[in-house]
Write an enzyme that holds these catalytic residues in place. Structure first.
Site, PDB file in Angstrom:
ATOM      1  N   GLY A  46       9.137  45.221 -60.490  1.00 21.45           N
ATOM      2  CA  GLY A  46       8.394  44.343 -59.520  1.00 21.45           C
ATOM      3  C   GLY A  46       8.643  45.075 -58.140  1.00 21.45           C
ATOM      4  CD  GLN A  51      10.920  46.541 -52.794  1.00 21.25           C
ATOM      5  OE1 GLN A  51      10.317  45.692 -53.731  1.00 21.25           O
ATOM      6  NE2 GLN A  51      11.893  47.531 -53.299  1.00 21.25           N
ATOM      7  CB  CYS A  95      16.359  47.503 -55.974  1.00 16.59           C
ATOM      8  SG  CYS A  95      15.169  47.144 -54.694  1.00 16.59           S
ATOM      9  CG  LEU A  96      10.738  50.410 -57.875  1.00 11.34           C
ATOM     10  CD1 LEU A  96       9.639  50.296 -57.631  1.00 11.34           C
ATOM     11  CD2 LEU A  96      10.990  51.549 -58.630  1.00 11.34           C
ATOM     12  CG  HIS A 137      15.277  42.055 -57.398  1.00 12.44           C
ATOM     13  ND1 HIS A 137      16.555  42.758 -57.856  1.00 12.44           N
ATOM     14  CD2 HIS A 137      14.466  42.721 -56.727  1.00 12.44           C
ATOM     15  CE1 HIS A 137      16.055  44.123 -57.171  1.00 12.44           C
ATOM     16  NE2 HIS A 137      15.305  44.015 -56.602  1.00 12.44           N
ATOM     17  CD  GLU A 138      10.540  42.562 -56.830  1.00 14.81           C
ATOM     18  OE1 GLU A 138      10.519  42.777 -55.893  1.00 14.81           O
ATOM     19  OE2 GLU A 138      11.358  43.085 -57.827  1.00 14.81           O
ATOM     20  CG  HIS A 141      12.737  42.742 -52.310  1.00 15.80           C
ATOM     21  ND1 HIS A 141      13.665  43.886 -51.369  1.00 15.80           N
ATOM     22  CD2 HIS A 141      13.105  43.166 -53.236  1.00 15.80           C
ATOM     23  CE1 HIS A 141      14.051  44.911 -52.369  1.00 15.80           C
ATOM     24  NE2 HIS A 141      13.755  44.576 -53.629  1.00 15.80           N
TER      25      HIS A 141
HETATM   26 NI    NI Z   1      14.087  45.605 -55.289  1.00 13.88          NI
END
Ligand code: NI
Length: 173
Positions: A46, A51, A95-96, A137-138, A141
């Site tokens: 995701g 981000q 997480c990226l 999670h997203e 953000h």
């Molecule tokens: Ni993340």
């Protein structure tokens, strides 16, 4: 389409509160496609617009089924909002934007999310298991929240120290 650079913790821009999308135009459609391409390229489960330094309420979520190839199905949610949540689950998240850390996080087992598509059409998604985790999670953000904020203080502190050490070593070489 373009692959966008992903901000990495502790970049303060990851803490911004993203703004609701009000213009459902070509620019939005292009950003949604870029997010999708950037997530697939990473590869990730995701990605949220903040981000990639676009503080807007847009997320993309991998929706690959069991017999499908990764990247075939990606959900795009504009202005997503959790309207119902039930139960509890613990899932190992990464997480990226948080390099080299995976940790168990406790979240709702099932969520119902209201969102809009790129044309502004409203829709509802109900998900459990992994997909419910990714959605939560997203959406976090978009409010400047990272999964790091949902693990123990000790684990977070250990990660911060390790990260600082790696950064120092990188400077010295
Ligand atoms: Ni993340």
């Amino acid at each position: 389409m373009a692959i966008l650079p992903i901000l990495k913790y502790p970049d303060p821009r990851l803490r911004q509160i993203s703004k609701p999308v009000t213009a459902f135009d070509e620019e939005l459609a292009a950003l949604a496609l870029d997010l999708r391409e950037t997530m697939i390229n990473a590869p990730g489960s995701g990605l949220a617009a903040p981000q990639v330094d676009q503080p807007l309420r847009i997320i993309v979520v991998d929706d690959t089924g069991e017999d499908e190839a990764y990247g075939e199905k990606v959900l795009t949610l504009i202005n997503p909002k959790i309207v119902a949540a039930e139960g509890e689950q613990i899932y190992k998240e990464g997480c990226l934007s948080v390099v080299e850390l995976q940790s168990d996080v406790r979240r709702s087992a099932e969520v119902t999310v209201e969102a809009q598509d790129v044309s502004g059409q409203k829709f509802v998604v109900t998900a459990s298991g992994r997909k419910a985790v990714i959605l939560q999670h997203e959406i976090d953000h978009l409010d400047g929240v990272l999964f790091l904020d949902r693990i123990s203080r000790l684990k977070k502190e250990m990660y911060r120290k390790k990260l600082l050490k790696t950064q120092k070593m990188a400077k010295n070489t």
